[in-house]
Design an enzyme around this catalytic site. Structure first.
Site, short mmCIF file in Angstrom:
data_model
loop_
_atom_site.label_atom_id
_atom_site.label_comp_id
_atom_site.label_asym_id
_atom_site.label_seq_id
_atom_site.Cartn_x
_atom_site.Cartn_y
_atom_site.Cartn_z
N GLN A 1 -25.86 -21.13 6.43
CA GLN A 1 -26.67 -21.43 5.24
C GLN A 1 -27.97 -22.12 5.64
O GLN A 1 -29.04 -21.79 5.12
CB GLN A 1 -25.88 -22.32 4.28
CG GLN A 1 -24.69 -21.59 3.66
CD GLN A 1 -23.89 -22.47 2.72
OE1 GLN A 1 -24.15 -23.66 2.57
NE2 GLN A 1 -22.88 -21.88 2.09
N ASP B 1 -14.09 -20.46 6.71
CA ASP B 1 -13.65 -20.24 5.33
C ASP B 1 -12.17 -19.88 5.26
O ASP B 1 -11.58 -19.85 4.18
CB ASP B 1 -14.48 -19.13 4.68
CG ASP B 1 -15.90 -19.59 4.40
OD1 ASP B 1 -16.13 -20.82 4.33
OD2 ASP B 1 -16.79 -18.73 4.26
N LYS C 1 -16.87 -29.07 2.05
CA LYS C 1 -16.88 -27.76 1.37
C LYS C 1 -16.67 -28.01 -0.13
O LYS C 1 -16.91 -29.10 -0.61
CB LYS C 1 -15.80 -26.85 1.96
CG LYS C 1 -16.10 -26.43 3.40
CD LYS C 1 -17.26 -25.45 3.46
CE LYS C 1 -17.58 -25.04 4.88
NZ LYS C 1 -18.83 -24.29 4.96
N ARG D 1 -11.39 -30.17 2.11
CA ARG D 1 -10.29 -29.21 2.32
C ARG D 1 -9.20 -29.75 3.23
O ARG D 1 -8.05 -29.34 3.10
CB ARG D 1 -10.84 -27.88 2.87
CG ARG D 1 -11.56 -27.10 1.80
CD ARG D 1 -11.91 -25.68 2.19
NE ARG D 1 -12.48 -25.00 1.02
CZ ARG D 1 -13.33 -23.99 1.06
NH1 ARG D 1 -13.74 -23.52 2.24
NH2 ARG D 1 -13.78 -23.44 -0.04
C1 S3P Z 1 -21.84 -19.13 4.19
C2 S3P Z 1 -21.82 -19.95 5.29
C3 S3P Z 1 -20.74 -20.91 5.53
C4 S3P Z 1 -19.51 -20.59 4.71
C5 S3P Z 1 -19.85 -20.31 3.28
C6 S3P Z 1 -20.77 -19.12 3.19
C7 S3P Z 1 -22.98 -18.22 4.04
O1 S3P Z 1 -21.19 -22.21 5.17
O2 S3P Z 1 -18.58 -21.64 4.80
O3 S3P Z 1 -18.69 -20.04 2.54
O4 S3P Z 1 -22.91 -17.28 3.21
O5 S3P Z 1 -23.99 -18.42 4.74
P1 S3P Z 1 -22.00 -23.15 6.20
O6 S3P Z 1 -23.32 -22.52 6.45
O7 S3P Z 1 -22.16 -24.45 5.46
O8 S3P Z 1 -21.14 -23.26 7.41
#
Ligand code: S3P
Length: 448
Positions: A166, A335, A362, A366
C-alpha cells in the site's frame, strides 16, 4: 450486527469461483482516474472495500457505466473537486492509502475519512514520504481524517521501512499524478499489482530485481562468495511524466478469499477446486504453505490475462503437520494468517508464527483476535510480541466467536466452526461483505 449460527459438516468438496481480487480491483478503479481513455474492467469484486475505491474516484470525476459483469470507468478531463469534497473510505486501508497518493500529486485539496477501525490504523507511513515529496497533509496525529493539499511534487527515492504494497503504491500513484519520478526500494518483495497494471494501462515503469553475485572475499582474495550487491531486493522506478492511456483489465479470483475455502479442504480432505484463481507469484505463498503442511495442491489451465497469472487450483487434504513461519514467508501470507492459525488449530503439534507485528494494525489486532477465538475452542495459544504459538490437534469445541469487526477473522472462524464439535455462532456475519459478500453462499455450495 447480524449474528449467524454455524453448524459442523463432515466434508467439503466441489468446484467454485471466488470473487475478483480485491487488491487488483482497487487499483483498476483508482488508476482509471489517471488515464486519458476509459478503463473497462471485468469481474470487478462486489467487496465493500472496492466499492469504496469506486466511489472515491467517482467523487473525483470518474464516470461509471455498468454493463453486466463489466464496468466502464471514464476519466475526467481534469480532476477538479470542490474543496469541501469528502472521500469516505469505509473500512478500506487500500483505498485510503492509495487515493492519498493520487491526491498528493494533484493540485486539489480534499479530506479523507474512514470508519472507526480505519481511523485507528497508522497513516504516518504514507504521510511522511508524501510530505517529503512536497504534499501538505494534516492528520489526527497520524490517523484519519486526513486533509491533503496536493500539487507539483519533487522526484523522490524511498526505501520502504515496512514491507507494504500500500505504501509502495501510494508513492507510485503520487509520482504518476504529479509527473515526477519515484523510485521505491523494497527489502522484502510485496504484491506487485500496481506495477503490472501501470504497464497494462500503457504506462512506463521499470522493475529491477537485485540478484546475488559472486564477490571476492576481502579477507581472502582466493575465495569468492555469493553476496547481495545492494542491501535491498527490488527497485521500482517510475520515470518522470509517466502517462497512463487506459484499456481493458480482467480481474482473476482473489487468492486471499480462496484461501478460506482451500483451508477447509486441507482440514477436511476435500477435494475442492477453484477456477480462474489469481496466481501472481507475490500472492501464492499460501499454496506453498498448504503443500508444506501436508496438503496436495494441483494447478491446471494456467494463463496470464491483463498481466496477471491465473489458473485452476485443486486442494486435497492430507495428514497435517505443524511448521514455523517467519520473515518473508509471513509477509507473503500477511492476509492469510487468520486462516493459517485455524489450520494450525487442527494440526497436531505446535505452529509458530513470527514477524507478524503488522497484524496488530490490520482491520483488528489480528493476533489478539485470533488468540481470543482459538481459546474459546479450547486451543492453547500464546500471543507473542510479533506472532502466535498455537498448540493444535485436540478435539475442538464450537463457540460463540467474535469477529472484532474484521472480515478475515469472521471468515476464518466460520471455517473453524465447520469442523468443531457442536454448534457455533459468529457475532456479525455482515462483516464478510468487506471482501466477499458471497462467502456464506459459497460455503453452502461446497458442503459435502
Ligand atoms: C494490500 C496490501 C497489504 C494487504 C492488504 C491489501 C494491497 O497491506 O494486507 O490487505 O492491496 O496493497 P500492507 O500494504 O499494509 O501490507
Amino acid at each position: 450486527m447480524r449474528m449467524r449460527e454455524l453448524n459442523p459438516i463432515k466434508k467439503i468438496s466441489g468446484t467454485i469461483c471466488v470473487p475478483g481480487d480485491k487488491s487488483i480491483g482497487h487499483r483498476a478503479a483508482l488508476l482509471s482516474l489517471l488515464c486519458c481513455e476509459p478503463v473497462v474492467i471485468t469481474n470487478f469484486p462486489g467487496a465493500a472495500d472496492c466499492q469504496s475505491s469506486l466511489q472515491a474516484v467517482q467523487k473525483l470525476g470518474v464516470s461509471v457505466d455498468v454493463d453486466g459483469n463489466m464496468l466502464r470507468l471514464s476519466p475526467p478531463t481534469s480532476i477538479q473537486p470542490d474543496p469541501d469534497t469528502l472521500i469516505e473510505c469505509g473500512n478500506s486501508g487500500t483505498t485510503a492509502r492509495l487515493i492519498s497518493g493520487i491526491i498528493a500529486g494533484t493540485p486539489i485539496e480534499v479530506t479523507i475519512t474512514g470508519d472507526e477501525s480505519l481511523s485507528s490504523r497508522p497513516m504516518k507511513r504514507i504521510i511522511d514520504p508524501l510530505t517529503e515529496m512536497g504534499a501538505e497533509i494534516f492528520s489526527d496525529d497520524g490517523h484519519l481524517p486526513l486533509r491533503i493539499r496536493g500539487g507539483k511534487l519533487i522526484s523522490f527515492e524511498y526505501r520502504l521501512p515496512v514491507a507494504s504494497a500500500q505504501v509502495k503504491s501510494s508513492l507510485l500513484l503520487a509520482g504518476l499524478a504529479s509527473g515526477c519520478s519515484a523510485t521505491v526500494r523494497e527489502d522484502t518483495i510485496t504484491r506487485n499489482h500496481t506495477e503490472i497494471m501501470i504497464k497494462e494501462l500503457g504506462g512506463e515503469i521499470q522493475v529491477r530485481d537485485i540478484k546475488p553475485v559472486f564477490m571476492t572475499d576481502p579477507k581472502d582474495p582466493r575465495k569468492r562468495r555469493m553476496q547481495m550487491p545492494e542491501s535491498f531486493k527490488r527497485e521500482i522506478v517510475l520515470p518522470q511524466r509517466a502517462k497512463l492511456i487506459g484499456g481493458e483489465i480482467d480481474i482473476p479470483g482473489d487468492i486471499s478469499t480462496g484461501a478460506f475455502f482451500m483451508a477447509a479442504s486441507a482440514i477436511s480432505g476435500g477435494p475442492l477446486t477453484i477456477e480462474n484463481l489469481g496466481l501472481n507469484p507475490t500472492r501464492t505463498a499460501f499454496l506453498d504453505y498448504l503443500k508444506s503442511v501436508g496438503a496436495k495442491v494441483d494447478i491446471s489451465d494456467r494463463k496470464t490475462v491483463s498481466g496477471e497469472p491465473r489458473g485452476t487450483v485443486t486442494v486435497t487434504g492430507g495428514k497435517l503437520k505443524p511448521r514455523r513461519i517467519s520473515g518473508e514467508t509471513t509477509v507473503g501470507l500477511i492476509d492469510e494468517i487468520p486462516i493459517v492459525a485455524v489450520i494450525a488449530a487442527f494440526t497436531p503439534g505446535t505452529t509458530i508464527i513470527r514477524d507478524a507485528a503488522e497484524l496488530r494494525v490490520k482491520e483488528s489486532d489480528r493476533l489478539e483476535a485470533i488468540a481470543y477465538n482459538l481459546k474459546l475452542m479450547g486451543i492453547k495459544c500464546g500471543v507473542l510480541e510479533d506472532g502466535l504459538a498455537i498448540k493444535g490437534g485436540q478435539e475442538l469445541s464450537g463457540a460463540d466467536f467474535r469477529s472484532f469487526g474484521d472480515h478475515r477473522i469472521a471468515m476464518a472462524f466460520s471455517i473453524a466452526s465447520l469442523f468443531a464439535v457442536g454448534p457455533s455462532t459468529i457475532d456479525d456475519e455482515s462483516i464478510v461483505e468487506v471482501s466477499c459478500p458471497e462467502f456464506y453462499d459459497l460455503l453452502e455450495k461446497i458442503r459435502g
